[in-house]
Write a protein that holds these residues in place. Structure first.
Motif, short mmCIF file in Angstrom:
data_model
loop_
_atom_site.label_atom_id
_atom_site.label_comp_id
_atom_site.label_asym_id
_atom_site.label_seq_id
_atom_site.Cartn_x
_atom_site.Cartn_y
_atom_site.Cartn_z
N ILE A 133 0.88 -1.27 0.06
CA ILE A 133 0.05 -0.08 -0.10
C ILE A 133 1.03 1.09 0.13
O ILE A 133 1.59 1.51 1.14
N PRO A 134 0.89 2.16 -1.08
CA PRO A 134 1.74 3.21 -0.98
C PRO A 134 1.11 4.21 0.04
O PRO A 134 0.06 4.21 0.58
N VAL A 135 2.18 4.98 0.57
CA VAL A 135 2.06 5.83 1.61
C VAL A 135 2.35 7.51 1.57
O VAL A 135 3.21 7.75 0.82
N ILE A 136 1.24 8.30 2.01
CA ILE A 136 1.53 9.44 1.99
C ILE A 136 1.82 9.95 3.40
O ILE A 136 1.11 9.67 4.17
N ALA A 137 3.03 10.50 3.80
CA ALA A 137 3.74 10.66 5.04
C ALA A 137 4.00 12.27 5.16
O ALA A 137 4.78 12.46 4.11
N SER A 138 4.04 12.68 6.21
CA SER A 138 4.69 14.17 6.44
C SER A 138 5.95 14.06 6.60
O SER A 138 6.49 13.12 7.09
N LYS A 139 6.52 15.37 6.48
CA LYS A 139 8.18 15.35 6.74
C LYS A 139 8.20 15.62 8.50
O LYS A 139 9.28 15.63 8.89
N GLY A 140 7.08 15.40 8.88
CA GLY A 140 7.16 15.27 10.43
C GLY A 140 7.43 13.99 10.80
O GLY A 140 7.84 13.67 12.00
N THR A 141 7.42 12.82 9.84
CA THR A 141 8.01 11.63 9.98
C THR A 141 9.32 11.30 9.47
O THR A 141 9.76 12.16 8.37
N PRO A 142 10.03 10.18 9.70
CA PRO A 142 11.59 10.19 9.26
C PRO A 142 11.36 8.93 8.08
O PRO A 142 12.09 8.33 7.73
N TRP A 143 10.22 9.52 7.02
CA TRP A 143 10.29 8.41 6.01
C TRP A 143 10.38 9.02 4.61
O TRP A 143 9.62 9.04 3.43
N GLU A 144 11.70 9.79 4.36
CA GLU A 144 12.05 10.21 3.19
C GLU A 144 12.23 9.04 2.19
O GLU A 144 12.00 9.31 0.77
N GLU A 145 12.28 7.93 2.51
CA GLU A 145 12.36 6.98 1.95
C GLU A 145 11.11 6.49 0.90
O GLU A 145 11.37 5.94 0.02
N LEU A 146 10.22 6.89 1.32
CA LEU A 146 9.11 6.92 0.44
C LEU A 146 9.24 7.63 -0.97
O LEU A 146 8.65 7.09 -2.00
N LYS A 147 9.87 8.75 -1.01
CA LYS A 147 10.15 9.45 -2.07
C LYS A 147 11.49 8.86 -2.62
O LYS A 147 11.46 8.45 -4.02
N THR A 148 12.56 8.37 -2.22
CA THR A 148 13.75 7.99 -2.82
C THR A 148 13.52 6.49 -3.12
O THR A 148 14.29 6.09 -4.32
N HIS A 149 12.55 5.86 -2.75
CA HIS A 149 12.34 4.32 -3.11
C HIS A 149 10.94 4.18 -3.87
O HIS A 149 10.50 3.45 -4.30
N SER A 150 10.47 5.41 -4.44
CA SER A 150 8.99 5.81 -5.28
C SER A 150 8.09 4.47 -4.86
O SER A 150 7.41 3.77 -5.65
N CYS A 151 7.83 4.70 -3.48
CA CYS A 151 6.70 4.00 -2.77
C CYS A 151 5.41 4.67 -2.17
O CYS A 151 4.79 4.47 -1.30
N GLY A 152 5.73 6.31 -2.53
CA GLY A 152 4.83 7.06 -1.81
C GLY A 152 5.47 8.61 -1.87
O GLY A 152 5.95 8.96 -2.92
N TRP A 153 4.70 9.33 -1.17
CA TRP A 153 5.00 10.99 -1.02
C TRP A 153 5.39 11.19 0.30
O TRP A 153 5.02 10.85 1.65
N TRP A 154 6.43 11.88 0.48
CA TRP A 154 7.00 12.74 1.78
C TRP A 154 6.92 14.01 1.68
O TRP A 154 7.60 14.64 0.80
N ILE A 155 6.18 14.46 2.31
CA ILE A 155 5.60 16.01 1.97
C ILE A 155 5.39 16.77 3.23
O ILE A 155 5.24 16.25 4.33
N ASP A 156 5.12 18.31 3.13
CA ASP A 156 4.76 19.08 4.01
C ASP A 156 3.40 18.84 4.31
O ASP A 156 2.78 18.30 3.59
N ASN A 157 2.88 19.13 5.83
CA ASN A 157 1.61 18.65 6.11
C ASN A 157 0.93 19.99 6.32
O ASN A 157 0.00 19.92 7.12
#
Length: 382
Positions: free
Chosen positions: A292-316
């Protein structure tokens, strides 16, 4: 070599530390190291995650605020043949008692704060924590042999707090083999975006609801599924926000676990975590393991969503959340499935029980062997 981990609770309602601690312990059982876990039993209307032999379970304390237990102190004194102690979380008696016991007997001990030294965490129950720091917590931290952080971001907060000891950056473990990948969705199926977790102000749900309202969710026949519960006054506040702004297509399931939670998760197209701050966010790799792809805020440590193309790491903020929800709603199903496969591959490579328990085993071995060459994931303050 024997290790004792200590944590206040391992019940299903205890949150993220329960699952990740259990997964780690299960992985360590397959090593040559003997590792036990000392904890309290679940209270009424809750259930402990396991009763396996390595789980040393004591009756729950009468006053859970500090979790003082004479039985726990006696247990530590009677079972004193451990070489290393590893405490989980802060502020409560079990971790403090284990730290004091280790200090008294000149045994090394590790602390896993689980995000409790983040500024946001320190500002919650602020006066209680100030008193605790003065009475015992600061001493326990300063005398610890080493620390375990689940992300580089957490490590930075530990250093900012003034802690000079070695810090191992080891992520939380996911039992990938027990997680079923989500079903492929038909074009006729509604697009469901899920939030899973404790409902609390730090999760930024008010902004999420407004972003949902501002998105194309209604025209796409989409549904926002909120899985979890919180304090009644906060739940009432969320219901008021929804009513006043006439926000539609939001479903609250309440707290779910086991098969009931899995059934809802299998229906999700995406998971969203818009938190203001999050130490790790176990729901993220758990969703990725289900593809399941994930949308997570930059308040979380999940930059890998962006670098591994499995979701979005964004401002909230509202605009960014709304724009990203729209992007997810428009995504072709083939692209969504490809993102899901990327997420599963990431979890298998980096967050599996085998990968994480191997790192922790290496960390334990290094601390007890006193060799100069530290593991690559250990930071030593120069």
């Amino acid at each position: 070599m024997k290790v004792l981990q200590v944590i206040s609770g391992m019940s299903l309602k205890s949150g993220g530390p329960t699952t990740c601690t259990y997964n780690l312990l299960k992985g360590l059982q397959d090593t040559s190291m003997a590792v036990d876990l000392l904890t309290f039993d679940a209270v009424e209307n809750d259930k402990i995650i396991s009763r396996e032999d390595f789980m040393k379970i004591l009756p729950p304390p009468k006053k859970p605020r500090f979790s003082y237990s004479k039985a726990l102190k006696l247990w530590l004194e009677e079972h004193n043949d451990y070489d290393l102690y590893h405490t989980n979380a802060l502020w409560q008696y079990p971790a403090h008692a284990a730290a004091v016991f280790a200090q008294k007997h000149n045994k090394p001990y590790i602390i896993s704060p689980h995000g409790m030294l983040y500024p946001e965490g320190l500002n919650t129950s602020k006066w209680f924590k100030k008193v605790a720091l003065l009475l015992f917590q600061k001493k326990d931290l300063k005398k610890a042999t080493a620390f375990h952080a689940t992300s580089h971001r957490e490590m930075k907060y530990l250093r900012a707090f003034g802690l000079q000891q070695p810090i191992a950056v080891i992520p939380n473990a996911i039992d990938v083999n027990t997680i079923q990948t989500a079903s492929i969705h038909k074009k006729s199926d509604p697009i469901k975006i899920g939030f899973l977790g404790r409902l609390a102000p730090i999760k930024n749900l008010e902004v999420l609801f407004e972003a949902w309202h501002a998105s194309e969710a209604l025209t796409k026949q989409a549904e926002l599924v909120v899985i979890g519960d919180g304090e009644e006054h906060y739940m009432e506040h969320l219901r008021t926000v929804i009513t006043k702004k006439n926000i539609e297509n939001i479903t609250f399931t309440g707290f779910l676990s086991g098969e009931a939670q899995e059934e809802v998760m299998q229906q999700l197209s995406y998971l969203i975590l818009p938190s203001k701050s999050e130490n790790f966010g176990m729901v993220v790799p758990e969703a990725l393991a289900r593809q399941i792809p994930v949308i997570a805020s930059k308040g979380t440590p999940w930059e890998e969503l962006k670098t591994h193309s499995c979701g979005w790491w964004i401002d909230n903020d509202l605009e960014t959340l709304s724009t990203t929800i729209n992007e997810a709603l428009r995504l072709d199903e083939t692209q969504r499935l490809e993102m899901g496969k990327n997420g599963r591959a990431l979890v298998e490579e980096k967050y599996s029980v085998d990968a994480v328990s191997t790192m922790m085993y290496e960390f334990y071995q290094w601390l007890l062997s006193n060799t100069e060459t530290q593991p690559s994931f250990v930071d030593i303050k120069s």
